[in-house]
Scaffold this motif. Sequence first.
Motif, mmCIF file in Angstrom:
data_model
loop_
_atom_site.group_PDB
_atom_site.id
_atom_site.type_symbol
_atom_site.label_atom_id
_atom_site.label_comp_id
_atom_site.label_asym_id
_atom_site.label_seq_id
_atom_site.Cartn_x
_atom_site.Cartn_y
_atom_site.Cartn_z
ATOM 1 N N GLU A 156 0.955 -0.896 0.162
ATOM 2 C CA GLU A 156 -0.064 0.122 -0.018
ATOM 3 C C GLU A 156 0.868 1.401 0.129
ATOM 4 N N ARG A 157 0.737 2.068 -0.725
ATOM 5 C CA ARG A 157 1.125 3.799 -0.879
ATOM 6 C C ARG A 157 0.059 4.600 -1.193
ATOM 7 N N GLY A 158 0.874 5.552 -1.196
ATOM 8 C CA GLY A 158 0.451 6.928 -1.575
ATOM 9 C C GLY A 158 0.431 6.908 -3.104
ATOM 10 N N ALA A 159 -0.686 7.481 -3.489
ATOM 11 C CA ALA A 159 -0.636 7.935 -5.287
ATOM 12 C C ALA A 159 0.199 8.529 -5.750
ATOM 13 N N ARG A 160 0.825 9.307 -5.209
ATOM 14 C CA ARG A 160 1.732 10.670 -5.756
ATOM 15 C C ARG A 160 2.789 9.562 -5.880
ATOM 16 N N GLY A 161 2.905 8.708 -4.875
ATOM 17 C CA GLY A 161 4.853 7.566 -5.581
ATOM 18 C C GLY A 161 4.504 6.647 -6.428
ATOM 19 N N ALA A 162 5.722 6.365 -6.520
ATOM 20 C CA ALA A 162 6.321 5.391 -7.437
ATOM 21 C C ALA A 162 6.072 4.576 -7.252
ATOM 22 N N GLY A 163 5.335 2.919 -8.010
ATOM 23 C CA GLY A 163 5.320 1.474 -7.960
ATOM 24 C C GLY A 163 6.319 1.104 -6.748
ATOM 25 N N PRO A 164 6.437 -0.296 -6.511
ATOM 26 C CA PRO A 164 7.186 -0.389 -5.877
ATOM 27 C C PRO A 164 8.191 -1.156 -6.971
#
Length: 196
Positions: A156-164
């Motif tokens: 789970e990440r913030g929408a502004r960040g890049a994907g894993p």
Amino acid sequence: MTRIIAGAAGGRRLVTPPGERTRPTSDRVREALFSMLEARGAVRGARVLDLFAGSGALGLEAASRGAAAVTLVDSSRQAVAAARRNAGAVTGAGGPAAVEVVLAPALRYLQQATGPAFDLVLLDPPYALGDDELATHLTALAAPGRLAPGAVVVVERGARGAGPRWPAGLVPERDRRYGETVLWTARWTTTAGARR
């Protein structure tokens, strides 16, 4: 208010650690996540690892829905105290007999953990965790013996960040966006598991 959404402990309220260090996954996102996981048969009977567990809401949702064993890992003493209290409430409602709560940094836990491989791993790191740090955690997770063949990993990440940046053996699947939250999913390939 954070609560267990469904299963044996459905409706149970969960305590959350005081302060702003812990960011519980919203009920909406948890409901969508577990609907997807249950449709894949990834929860019932699974060995589950919840890294950066906070109050334990993700792992305990899996426990309520029939996971065989759940391990909650967090580096905050306050979060671990809340997770232990929540684990008692969920197991008392008929969840799995095995819920382990571990006080440790996620990376150290991954580097030192022993025991059976996990079938489902849920990572909800602080949004401020850098991409390189997340990649280091995922690489440690992909070490021999950590993941069962076909294991599902959700970040789970913030929408502004890049994907894993998934390491070898973890095959990315489609991501799902819910407002400012994105769920990234990968599956541990059987061939990767066989090489262990």
